[in-house]
Design a protein around this motif. Structure first.
Motif, PDB file in Angstrom:
ATOM      1  N   ILE A   1       0.853  -1.190   0.000  1.00 18.33           N
ATOM      2  CA  ILE A   1       0.000   0.000   0.000  1.00 18.33           C
ATOM      3  C   ILE A   1       0.890   1.243   0.000  1.00 18.33           C
ATOM      4  CG2 ILE A   1      -1.740   1.305   1.267  1.00 18.33           C
ATOM      5  CD1 ILE A   1      -2.698  -1.412   2.420  1.00 18.33           C
ATOM      6  N   SER A   2       0.682   2.108  -1.003  1.00 14.83           N
ATOM      7  CA  SER A   2       1.498   3.314  -1.084  1.00 14.83           C
ATOM      8  C   SER A   2       0.720   4.580  -0.742  1.00 14.83           C
ATOM      9  CB  SER A   2       2.111   3.457  -2.482  1.00 14.83           C
ATOM     10  OG  SER A   2       1.105   3.504  -3.466  1.00 14.83           O
TER      11      SER A   2
ATOM     12  N   ILE B   1     -10.206   5.444  -1.888  1.00 16.26           N
ATOM     13  CA  ILE B   1      -9.278   4.931  -2.890  1.00 16.26           C
ATOM     14  C   ILE B   1      -8.023   4.394  -2.215  1.00 16.26           C
ATOM     15  CG2 ILE B   1      -7.908   5.480  -4.934  1.00 16.26           C
ATOM     16  CD1 ILE B   1      -9.887   7.796  -5.453  1.00 16.26           C
ATOM     17  N   LEU B   2      -7.663   3.176  -2.581  1.00 11.30           N
ATOM     18  CA  LEU B   2      -6.453   2.540  -2.089  1.00 11.30           C
ATOM     19  C   LEU B   2      -5.474   2.455  -3.263  1.00 11.30           C
ATOM     20  CD1 LEU B   2      -5.280   0.932   0.400  1.00 11.30           C
ATOM     21  CD2 LEU B   2      -5.943  -1.101  -0.869  1.00 11.30           C
TER      22      LEU B   2
ATOM     23  N   TYR C   1      -6.428  -1.030   6.532  1.00  6.73           N
ATOM     24  CA  TYR C   1      -5.407  -0.770   5.526  1.00  6.73           C
ATOM     25  C   TYR C   1      -4.551   0.386   6.014  1.00  6.73           C
ATOM     26  CZ  TYR C   1      -8.238  -3.625   2.400  1.00  6.73           C
ATOM     27  OH  TYR C   1      -8.938  -4.652   1.845  1.00  6.73           O
ATOM     28  N   GLU C   2      -3.244   0.221   5.904  1.00  6.54           N
ATOM     29  CA  GLU C   2      -2.348   1.309   6.267  1.00  6.54           C
ATOM     30  C   GLU C   2      -1.154   1.332   5.316  1.00  6.54           C
ATOM     31  OE1 GLU C   2       0.085  -0.185  10.007  1.00  6.54           O
ATOM     32  OE2 GLU C   2      -2.076  -0.335  10.361  1.00  6.54           O
TER      33      GLU C   2
ATOM     34  N   GLY D   1       2.275   1.242   3.566  1.00  7.11           N
ATOM     35  CA  GLY D   1       3.440   0.392   3.791  1.00  7.11           C
ATOM     36  C   GLY D   1       3.104  -1.062   4.069  1.00  7.11           C
ATOM     37  N   LYS D   2       1.840  -1.363   4.302  1.00  6.23           N
ATOM     38  CA  LYS D   2       1.415  -2.713   4.631  1.00  6.23           C
ATOM     39  C   LYS D   2       1.324  -3.570   3.360  1.00  6.23           C
ATOM     40  CE  LYS D   2      -2.241  -5.056   7.196  1.00  6.23           C
ATOM     41  NZ  LYS D   2      -3.538  -4.879   7.861  1.00  6.23           N
ATOM     42  N   GLN D   3       1.661  -4.865   3.476  1.00  3.54           N
ATOM     43  CA  GLN D   3       1.533  -5.788   2.352  1.00  3.54           C
ATOM     44  C   GLN D   3       0.085  -6.266   2.235  1.00  3.54           C
ATOM     45  OE1 GLN D   3       4.264  -9.060   2.796  1.00  3.54           O
ATOM     46  NE2 GLN D   3       5.947  -7.888   1.901  1.00  3.54           N
ATOM     47  N   ILE D   4      -0.349  -6.455   0.987  1.00  2.00           N
ATOM     48  CA  ILE D   4      -1.696  -6.955   0.727  1.00  2.00           C
ATOM     49  C   ILE D   4      -1.631  -8.031  -0.351  1.00  2.00           C
ATOM     50  CG2 ILE D   4      -3.083  -4.947   1.414  1.00  2.00           C
ATOM     51  CD1 ILE D   4      -2.912  -3.985  -1.476  1.00  2.00           C
TER      52      ILE D   4
END
Length: 188
Positions: free
Chosen positions: A128-129, A139-140, A163-164, A166-169
């Motif tokens: 997540i940027s 919007i993600l 969702y935050e 820097g987190k991987q998804i």
């Protein structure tokens, strides 16, 4: 300070006033029609609607940025240009709500993509940027690599909880067009 007297003849003044009145009526009519059209569209999409699927078939920048979509209702094809949402790619499918009364009145639900060929997708990991939210949109933005190339994707979601940055998804990527990707949760 004294205001200078104009040099217009009575006939020229009459034409100038007529032009001003005509232009005012024209502008008022345009804004009234635009407001009426917006209100009518909103009313038509608030009741007596159906769902179908549309395909993004193109983009246009003539008179603003638009997505060109295509969909079918009762065997009849419709092609429309709708305000672009910067999240769509050509070849994507999304849920579409249309008016039963006037099927050419519609709106795309960019939060609900449709996949018809799951075998064309591969699971991967994205980072997540960015996260953007206002009263209308959530919007993600995430980044990912596919075959040594970097991609960035914006997607609309119903909510952005958990969702935050820097987190991987977990994501899925279209092998044929790697610009197209979704959260795995969007498709399940």
């Amino acid at each position: 300070m004294k205001i200078k007297k104009d040099n217009l003849t009575p006939e020229q003044k009459k034409k100038a006033y007529f032009g001003i009145v005509f232009l005012s009526i024209l502008l008022f009519s345009f804004f009234y029609y635009a407001n009426f059209l917006k209100k009518t569209t909103k009313e038509l999409l608030s009741k007596n609607t159906e769902l179908t699927v549309c395909e993004i078939i193109g983009f246009s920048t003539y008179k603003g940025s638009t997505d060109i979509i295509e969909y079918s209702v009762n065997g009849k094809k419709y092609k429309r240009e709708l305000l672009a949402r910067r999240v769509a790619e050509i070849g994507e499918f999304y849920e579409l709500k249309y008016s039963k009364v006037e099927p050419d009145i519609c709106e795309v639900n960019y939060k609900n993509p449709k996949i018809y060929n799951p075998e064309n997708y591969i699971k991967s990991i994205g980072i997540i940027s960015d996260i953007y939210e206002n009263e209308k949109y959530k919007i993600l933005t995430f980044e990912y690599d596919y075959e040594r190339e970097k991609f960035e994707r914006d997607i609309y979601l119903y909510n952005l909880e958990n969702y935050e940055k820097g987190k991987q998804i977990e994501i899925i990527i279209n092998r044929k067009n790697p610009k197209i990707s979704y959260l795995t949760k969007q498709i399940e």
